[in-house]
Design a protein around this motif. Structure first.
Motif, short mmCIF file in Angstrom:
data_model
loop_
_atom_site.label_atom_id
_atom_site.label_comp_id
_atom_site.label_asym_id
_atom_site.label_seq_id
_atom_site.Cartn_x
_atom_site.Cartn_y
_atom_site.Cartn_z
N LEU A 23 0.83 -1.20 0.00
CA LEU A 23 0.00 0.00 0.00
C LEU A 23 0.86 1.26 0.00
O LEU A 23 0.60 2.20 -0.72
CB LEU A 23 -0.92 0.02 1.22
CG LEU A 23 -1.97 -1.08 1.30
CD1 LEU A 23 -2.76 -0.95 2.59
CD2 LEU A 23 -2.89 -1.02 0.10
N PHE A 24 1.89 1.25 0.85
CA PHE A 24 2.79 2.39 0.93
C PHE A 24 4.14 1.90 1.42
O PHE A 24 4.28 0.81 1.94
CB PHE A 24 2.24 3.47 1.87
CG PHE A 24 2.19 3.06 3.32
CD1 PHE A 24 3.20 3.41 4.18
CD2 PHE A 24 1.13 2.33 3.82
CE1 PHE A 24 3.17 3.04 5.51
CE2 PHE A 24 1.08 1.95 5.14
CZ PHE A 24 2.10 2.30 5.99
N GLN A 25 5.14 2.74 1.24
CA GLN A 25 6.48 2.46 1.76
C GLN A 25 6.98 3.70 2.46
O GLN A 25 6.98 4.80 1.90
CB GLN A 25 7.44 2.08 0.65
CG GLN A 25 8.83 1.78 1.16
CD GLN A 25 9.80 1.44 0.04
OE1 GLN A 25 9.42 1.31 -1.11
NE2 GLN A 25 11.05 1.31 0.39
N PHE A 26 7.40 3.53 3.70
CA PHE A 26 7.91 4.64 4.50
C PHE A 26 9.18 4.19 5.19
O PHE A 26 9.15 3.21 5.92
CB PHE A 26 6.87 5.04 5.55
CG PHE A 26 7.35 6.09 6.50
CD1 PHE A 26 7.41 7.40 6.08
CD2 PHE A 26 7.74 5.78 7.77
CE1 PHE A 26 7.85 8.38 6.95
CE2 PHE A 26 8.19 6.74 8.64
CZ PHE A 26 8.23 8.06 8.23
N PRO A 27 10.32 4.78 5.03
CA PRO A 27 10.70 5.79 4.05
C PRO A 27 10.95 5.13 2.69
O PRO A 27 11.39 3.99 2.61
CB PRO A 27 11.97 6.37 4.62
CG PRO A 27 12.58 5.27 5.41
CD PRO A 27 11.42 4.47 5.93
N ALA A 28 10.71 5.88 1.65
CA ALA A 28 10.89 5.37 0.29
C ALA A 28 12.29 5.74 -0.21
O ALA A 28 13.08 6.37 0.48
CB ALA A 28 9.83 5.97 -0.62
N ARG A 29 12.59 5.31 -1.41
CA ARG A 29 13.92 5.56 -1.96
C ARG A 29 14.12 7.02 -2.38
O ARG A 29 15.17 7.59 -2.16
CB ARG A 29 14.17 4.65 -3.14
CG ARG A 29 14.22 3.19 -2.76
CD ARG A 29 14.42 2.31 -3.96
NE ARG A 29 14.20 0.92 -3.62
CZ ARG A 29 15.18 0.05 -3.53
NH1 ARG A 29 16.41 0.39 -3.76
NH2 ARG A 29 14.90 -1.21 -3.21
N PHE A 30 13.10 7.61 -2.99
CA PHE A 30 13.25 8.96 -3.53
C PHE A 30 12.40 9.99 -2.80
O PHE A 30 12.65 11.18 -2.92
CB PHE A 30 12.90 8.97 -5.02
CG PHE A 30 13.74 8.01 -5.81
CD1 PHE A 30 15.09 8.22 -5.99
CD2 PHE A 30 13.17 6.86 -6.35
CE1 PHE A 30 15.87 7.33 -6.70
CE2 PHE A 30 13.94 5.97 -7.08
CZ PHE A 30 15.29 6.21 -7.26
N ARG A 31 11.41 9.57 -2.07
CA ARG A 31 10.53 10.46 -1.31
C ARG A 31 10.40 9.92 0.11
O ARG A 31 10.90 8.87 0.43
CB ARG A 31 9.15 10.53 -1.96
CG ARG A 31 9.18 11.06 -3.36
CD ARG A 31 7.76 11.13 -3.90
NE ARG A 31 7.81 11.52 -5.31
CZ ARG A 31 6.96 11.15 -6.20
NH1 ARG A 31 5.96 10.36 -5.87
NH2 ARG A 31 7.06 11.56 -7.45
N VAL A 32 9.68 10.68 0.92
CA VAL A 32 9.44 10.20 2.29
C VAL A 32 8.47 9.03 2.27
O VAL A 32 8.70 8.01 2.91
CB VAL A 32 8.90 11.35 3.17
CG1 VAL A 32 8.59 10.85 4.57
CG2 VAL A 32 9.91 12.48 3.24
N VAL A 33 7.38 9.17 1.51
CA VAL A 33 6.38 8.11 1.40
C VAL A 33 6.06 7.91 -0.07
O VAL A 33 5.85 8.87 -0.80
CB VAL A 33 5.08 8.48 2.16
CG1 VAL A 33 4.03 7.41 1.97
CG2 VAL A 33 5.35 8.70 3.62
N GLU A 34 6.03 6.66 -0.50
CA GLU A 34 5.58 6.31 -1.85
C GLU A 34 4.46 5.30 -1.72
O GLU A 34 4.47 4.47 -0.82
CB GLU A 34 6.72 5.72 -2.68
CG GLU A 34 7.77 6.72 -3.08
CD GLU A 34 8.86 6.13 -3.96
OE1 GLU A 34 8.79 4.92 -4.26
OE2 GLU A 34 9.76 6.87 -4.34
N PHE A 35 3.51 5.37 -2.63
CA PHE A 35 2.34 4.50 -2.58
C PHE A 35 2.38 3.49 -3.72
O PHE A 35 2.55 3.87 -4.88
CB PHE A 35 1.05 5.33 -2.64
CG PHE A 35 0.89 6.23 -1.46
CD1 PHE A 35 0.33 5.74 -0.29
CD2 PHE A 35 1.30 7.54 -1.50
CE1 PHE A 35 0.19 6.56 0.82
CE2 PHE A 35 1.16 8.37 -0.41
CZ PHE A 35 0.60 7.88 0.75
N GLY A 36 2.25 2.21 -3.39
CA GLY A 36 2.13 1.16 -4.37
C GLY A 36 3.33 0.97 -5.28
O GLY A 36 3.18 0.61 -6.43
N ASN A 37 4.54 1.17 -4.76
CA ASN A 37 5.72 1.06 -5.62
C ASN A 37 6.29 -0.36 -5.67
O ASN A 37 7.14 -0.65 -6.49
CB ASN A 37 6.80 2.04 -5.19
CG ASN A 37 7.32 1.75 -3.80
OD1 ASN A 37 6.83 0.88 -3.10
ND2 ASN A 37 8.32 2.51 -3.40
#
Length: 70
Positions: A23-37
């Protein structure tokens, strides 16, 4: 000798929903939160595990679901 399956079902559902990248990833690779990556990292797994443990503990205590060992 009945088994209480509510904690198992609750934990399994939360585990699936809080899997990093689903559903989401926190922390993401390029942003703080990414959805469905659908990708993950080590720190993301750690943070999602902490979030999972906190939510599961709060729900089990708030709902009064008990785990009995016979």
């Amino acid at each position: 000798m009945g088994a209480d399956w509510a904690p198992v079902i609750l934990a399994a559902g939360l585990f699936i929903l809080l899997s990093p990248g689903l559903l989401f990833q926190f922390p993401a690779r390029f942003r703080v939160v990414e959805f469905g990556n659908m990708s993950t990292s080590g720190i993301s797994i750690l943070i999602h595990a902490i979030i999972f443990s906190c939510i599961l503990t709060i729900l089990l205590i708030a709902l009064g679901i008990q785990i009995h060992f016979n």
